[in-house]
Scaffold this active site. Sequence first.
Site, PDB file in Angstrom:
ATOM      1  CG  HIS A   1      -9.601  51.517  22.964  1.00  0.00           C
ATOM      2  ND1 HIS A   1      -9.433  52.678  22.224  1.00  0.00           N
ATOM      3  CD2 HIS A   1      -8.389  51.232  23.493  1.00  0.00           C
ATOM      4  CE1 HIS A   1      -8.182  53.077  22.307  1.00  0.00           C
ATOM      5  NE2 HIS A   1      -7.524  52.233  23.078  1.00  0.00           N
TER       6      HIS A   1
ATOM      7  CG  ASP B   1      -3.572  49.193  23.887  1.00  0.00           C
ATOM      8  OD1 ASP B   1      -3.205  49.030  22.712  1.00  0.00           O
ATOM      9  OD2 ASP B   1      -4.346  50.096  24.241  1.00  0.00           O
TER      10      ASP B   1
END
Lengths: 526, 539
Positions: free
Chosen positions: A291, A389
């Site tokens: 992330h 994502d």
Amino acid sequence: MADGKATMGAANNGNPRNEAAVPGPLLRVPLLFLTVFVIASCGLIYELVAGTLASYLLGDSVMQFSTVIGVYLSAMGLGSYLSRHLHKGLAQRFVDLELAVALVGGFSAPILFQAFAHTHAFRPLLYGLVAAIGTLVGLEIPLLMRILKPQVAFKDLIAQVLTLDYIGALAASILFPVLLMPKLGLVRTCLAFGMLNALVGLWSTHLLKPLLGNRKMLRLRCVVVLLLLGTGLAFAKTFTLMVEEEIYADEIVYAKDTDYQRVVITHGRGSFQLFLNGGLQFSSADEYRYHEALVHPAFSLKPGAKRILVCGGGDGLAVREILKHPGVEKITLVDLDPAMTTLAAKMPLLRELNKGALLDRRVEVVNQDAMVWLNEQRHLEPYDLAFIDFPDPHTYSVGKLYTTRFYKLLRRALAPDGITAIQSTSPLMARKSFWCINATVEAAGFQTRPYNLSVPSFGVWGFVLASPAPFDMPKTTLPDLRYLTDGTLAAMFAFPRDMDRLPTDINRLDNQVLVHLYAAEWKRWS
Amino acid sequence: MRRRTFAAGTAALGLAGIGCDRFKRRRHYGGEILGPSLELGHKVRDVQLPQPTAFEDIDVIIVGGGIAGLSAAWRFEGQGFKKYLLLELESQVGGTSRSGGNGISAYPWGAHYVPAPNRDNRALVRILQEVGAVESFTAQGDPIFTEQSMVRAPEERIFAAGQWWEGLYLRAGMTKEDDLQYKRFFNEVDAWVTWRDPQGRRAFTIPRSKCSDAPEPQALDRQSFKQWLDKRSFSSERLLWLLDYACRDDYGTRLESTSAWAGLFYFAARKLNPGEESRPIIAWPEGNGALVNHLKTICQERIRTGIAVSQILRVSPDSIQVSGFDAKSSTALGWKAKRVIFAGPQHLAQHVIPTLWTERPEGVTAFHVAPWMVANISLRERPKEAGMPLAWDNVLRDSDGLGYVVATHQSYRDHGPTVWTYYYPFTGLDDRAERSLLQGMDWQTCANLVLDDLRKAHPDLDRYVARVDIVQWGHAMVQPRPNFLFSEALRRAKEPHQGIHFAHTDLSGLALFEEAQDHGLRAAEEILTAFGIVSPTWR
């Protein structure tokens, strides 16, 4: 009350009035001591199961274990106290008690899992069940001692029963982490020990024969309880996803079929993992690498970004990273599955990991297919940054989110100099897929700078940084990150020869070549 | 062993009541038959409608607002020619290309796609450009279509042997002989793709008016597709299934009742070069209703709906009297036009143009038209299934129906409520009998037929069905039967008759969007030329 006092008196002065009306060496005392050992193990197992389950699901294991043990022990005290109200037919009561413990204890784990997944009453149910099991278990030893009392001298009785009680607990406390949890898992351990309790009941109908009247009914009841638990065990094997358990390395602590996908959370070896339709989304052990890499390079190019779009990423972990940038004013998170975003906002395990990111007032959660949503946004205030994502393109419905059409819609939502970072599968394991995504982004009118890093639980992972306008290499990043430094940031943009660019087709909505490419490439690794 | 534990688990599931969902009673669903409005249509045929007393002067009347009539109006508008009126019997235009919609999605009520045209089909390229489906052109002038206008993958799947497979041709379990015959058939097709007549015309292209009428292709029309295949020893069951499906899907006919010319046309007309993949498909959630809506906005002001035309009669060399009946106001309306475009089906032409009957009596029996039932099934949720996922076109191999098209496919929606458009052609040889059969079916009978068929592939369908709406097209598609496509009757039907010009897919013998459009443009351009307005053709 008079009766109660009398019983107490009887117990104290060794003059039985109501119980053990048939004295003499009729009972097989050593074998009955063995049952103490077994029920002591069972009792501790339920406590351990409840404690483990609570810390898996609610996080904060010190708190969960402390409260579970506290409630359990005090409930045992209550059970012991209540035992004075039992007078007649103690042997039959004992068998019934075993069956009650078998049912309540045995089904406690499956009930709690279901409650966690489907209700809001997990905590009350958890403590209610722990209290119920504790109370029942608290009744067991006093009752058994009273049954045995006429057969054994009091000092021996106390010594033997308590010894076996504690040793049984020791056996359980060792077996549970070493053998039971890894081999059986929570649900089946619980059900199996429920069956053990029921077997003790059945066995007791034999051991306590002289004290029992009609044993047929009693035995029938034992068999019914055993069957129920047995069915539960078989059921656990298919329904709580034994098949899946073989796929997942760790214990499944949460599994739910939402309207859109199967969400599974596993827990083990100090970390937990989230799977969607069997595909690993993150492991709490190393998700920060993923992330940080997804979010901060784009910010490095646009440190003052205010309006941020996140497509996918319902776990809230990308949002956690985005919120580290104080200039952010608005984050729109578009994720298909409301069950996923709700879980990320409310489930303590996830909420702790994403630091309550989805509850931040700057975050707006939209539960819609990102492509449908983007297609319907005509007069959108453009976004400075967009983070894409999605799960890997393993089906057509996800594959469409990697097409030129999708990227063109994305471009429409971005500022002319906006930046997007796109998760793009592994450039090592699925090299062609990775470069196909990169080429598709280019074909949609973006300049791209692909990059990669190693995320141990995934492997080598790749992203595509892209913008409708030309842009420089990102150079600096936030100071206090766990993985990224200015040095690692630069290193990510280098591609070793075995992951270097290959010529590929463009993934279009009307051909979806990527889905086939991806399936073919990953097949080699499974 | 595993199976047994699973069975035990399932039993427990039932006992525990967790699985009670599967024992729930079938839910009730709504729905109705939505048309077409036979009543008014049959009045024209059976009843003496009141005659108008006054006649309004106008240059052109277009009778019929299907694709042919709308295309004629589109051509007039493109020319800046506005002295026309389009009369439509139904309450909305579009004919068998019209669409509907509900809170879930827009959906087609009939024709639902067009194959991406090449540069030769200028009219279709033009309208696709107008609706924004053309992105740019190649150096050779071939259109490049926008990604979103083309059917998104997966395009089609087939249900056979208990599961779904990708594509329409079933490859699983195919023998070597099957494969050889499949290739041999497409070699035959490619030979026709390459073929040119002495004038350089192709045997098969779209529209049909550009096809060669040389003896070689004409000879194909004198035999059925089945006879043509038999002569060449095509026996592969899955190949014959595919070809029969193609006939049912495009023409409402079977191998035995299709002209071999039409059978080959289906495969050869859309290929520019041999060996080429067949053309990509352009589709919208509402099917060709998207094109109807576009045409409608262009000529909106000159459209009158709900008007039954009862008689078209030339009263003087330059005046054709059109008698109509407005169903809403129950009044008779009349026009005096210089020219008329009759853009309705042939069976109607015979009723409303009294002089046609005497001049072209063969027209009555020459045309065979297949009736179709179209159902739109609104689903609250999608049935759960494993394997090859829902495609745009979903075909059941063991079925008389043609399967269903998913309306939400082109709007990217892969989850949640959707509408499936289900097609069922009545392919029997006696098309009149088939028509009465269809029109005798009430809503429940139609809905049962649809759901019984779909349950083969979706056993749990009932719990998701919210509505089943039906349209019964009595005259859906003209059938290209043997000895019809090059017949005198068909040739003459295209010719103007006493100032009345004809435009309809019936006149091609092929019920395709492109044919309707071509006839509409031809009729409009015939009239523009007659009026002395000279302009380059759009065809």
